[in-house]
Scaffold this active site. Structure first.
Site, mmCIF file in Angstrom:
data_model
loop_
_atom_site.group_PDB
_atom_site.id
_atom_site.type_symbol
_atom_site.label_atom_id
_atom_site.label_comp_id
_atom_site.label_asym_id
_atom_site.label_seq_id
_atom_site.Cartn_x
_atom_site.Cartn_y
_atom_site.Cartn_z
ATOM 1 C CG ASP A 1 34.889 42.891 41.189
ATOM 2 O OD1 ASP A 1 36.062 42.489 41.034
ATOM 3 O OD2 ASP A 1 34.370 43.080 42.319
ATOM 4 C CB ILE A 2 30.443 40.902 43.842
ATOM 5 C CG1 ILE A 2 29.050 40.782 44.409
ATOM 6 C CG2 ILE A 2 31.494 40.934 44.937
ATOM 7 C CD1 ILE A 2 28.759 39.422 45.030
ATOM 8 C CG ASN B 1 45.700 42.238 42.044
ATOM 9 O OD1 ASN B 1 46.583 43.069 41.812
ATOM 10 N ND2 ASN B 1 44.440 42.598 42.272
ATOM 11 C CD GLN C 1 45.785 35.320 42.659
ATOM 12 O OE1 GLN C 1 46.986 35.050 42.761
ATOM 13 N NE2 GLN C 1 44.967 34.669 41.848
ATOM 14 C CD GLU C 2 38.989 39.309 48.039
ATOM 15 O OE1 GLU C 2 37.898 38.777 48.268
ATOM 16 O OE2 GLU C 2 39.113 40.472 47.582
ATOM 17 C CG HIS D 1 40.793 37.305 39.313
ATOM 18 N ND1 HIS D 1 41.288 36.435 40.279
ATOM 19 C CD2 HIS D 1 40.870 38.539 39.860
ATOM 20 C CE1 HIS D 1 41.633 37.131 41.349
ATOM 21 N NE2 HIS D 1 41.403 38.418 41.121
ATOM 22 C CG HIS E 1 40.706 43.062 38.570
ATOM 23 N ND1 HIS E 1 39.694 43.300 39.452
ATOM 24 C CD2 HIS E 1 41.563 42.231 39.208
ATOM 25 C CE1 HIS E 1 39.933 42.647 40.593
ATOM 26 N NE2 HIS E 1 41.057 41.986 40.468
HETATM 27 P P1 5GP Z 1 41.827 40.169 43.652
HETATM 28 O O1 5GP Z 1 41.933 38.711 44.005
HETATM 29 O O2 5GP Z 1 42.453 40.498 42.319
HETATM 30 O O3 5GP Z 1 42.331 41.051 44.741
HETATM 31 O O4 5GP Z 1 40.314 40.556 43.485
HETATM 32 C C1 5GP Z 1 39.240 39.674 43.621
HETATM 33 C C2 5GP Z 1 38.032 40.371 43.089
HETATM 34 O O5 5GP Z 1 36.962 39.452 43.109
HETATM 35 C C3 5GP Z 1 37.592 41.584 43.916
HETATM 36 O O6 5GP Z 1 37.519 42.735 43.067
HETATM 37 C C4 5GP Z 1 36.229 41.184 44.463
HETATM 38 O O7 5GP Z 1 35.305 42.251 44.512
HETATM 39 C C5 5GP Z 1 35.791 40.115 43.490
HETATM 40 N N1 5GP Z 1 34.913 39.123 44.094
HETATM 41 C C6 5GP Z 1 35.101 38.494 45.292
HETATM 42 N N2 5GP Z 1 34.103 37.623 45.540
HETATM 43 C C7 5GP Z 1 33.254 37.717 44.476
HETATM 44 C C8 5GP Z 1 32.016 37.065 44.159
HETATM 45 O O8 5GP Z 1 31.502 36.227 44.896
HETATM 46 N N3 5GP Z 1 31.420 37.416 42.993
HETATM 47 C C9 5GP Z 1 31.970 38.346 42.151
HETATM 48 N N4 5GP Z 1 31.293 38.615 41.018
HETATM 49 N N5 5GP Z 1 33.139 38.959 42.412
HETATM 50 C C10 5GP Z 1 33.769 38.667 43.562
#
Ligand code: 5GP
Ligand code: ZN
Length: 121
Positions: free
Chosen positions: A29-30, A85, A90-91, A96, A98
């Protein structure tokens, strides 16, 4: 469709790859919550838990067991939380899982390159 994680799978978006097979892609995760925070995604685009099929989901869980062992062996994690999420929390709209390591005595966040080197060398 313009999907960030499809871009990671096809290589147009760079990532720190930890594991890959025909079905899944696993990368750091970035913006990690802790050292070794990684994501396991299906290579095929599924949006969320409603969308994904059980065989793929099962394989993702299988690989999470493998990644847990790797984190134990290389980063000496003391615990691990799996989160997936959906909907408004969910962003990124590509399924995915985690994997978030827990440490009894947390160190500062290390550089992502450093974690990558530890997990892949
Ligand atoms: P969620 O959708 O479950 O809220 O989380 C999305 C996750 O993707 C976050 O933890 C965020 O840091 C990670 N993320 C977003 N953009 C990138 C990216 O370009 N590269 C990587 N490796 N992770 C990402
Ligand atoms: Zn996608």
């Amino acid at each position: 469709m313009n999907c960030l994680f499809c871009g990671i799978v096809n290589g147009s978006v760079p990532s720190y790859k930890i594991y890959e097979d025909d079905t899944v892609f696993c990368f750091l995760d970035i913006n990690p919550d802790s050292n070794g925070h990684m994501l396991i995604i299906p290579k095929k685009h599924y949006k969320d838990l409603n969308d994904i099929d059980l065989n793929t989901l099962n394989h993702i869980i299988e690989i999470s067991k493998k990644m847990k062992k790797l984190l134990e062996e290389k980063l000496y994690i003391d615990g691990l939380t799996l989160i997936q999420n959906n909907g408004d929390v969910q962003e990124v709209k590509h399924f995915h899982l985690h994997l978030k390591p827990f440490y009894n005595n947390p160190k500062d966040l290390m550089k992502i390159e450093e974690i990558y080197n530890i997990l892949t060398k």
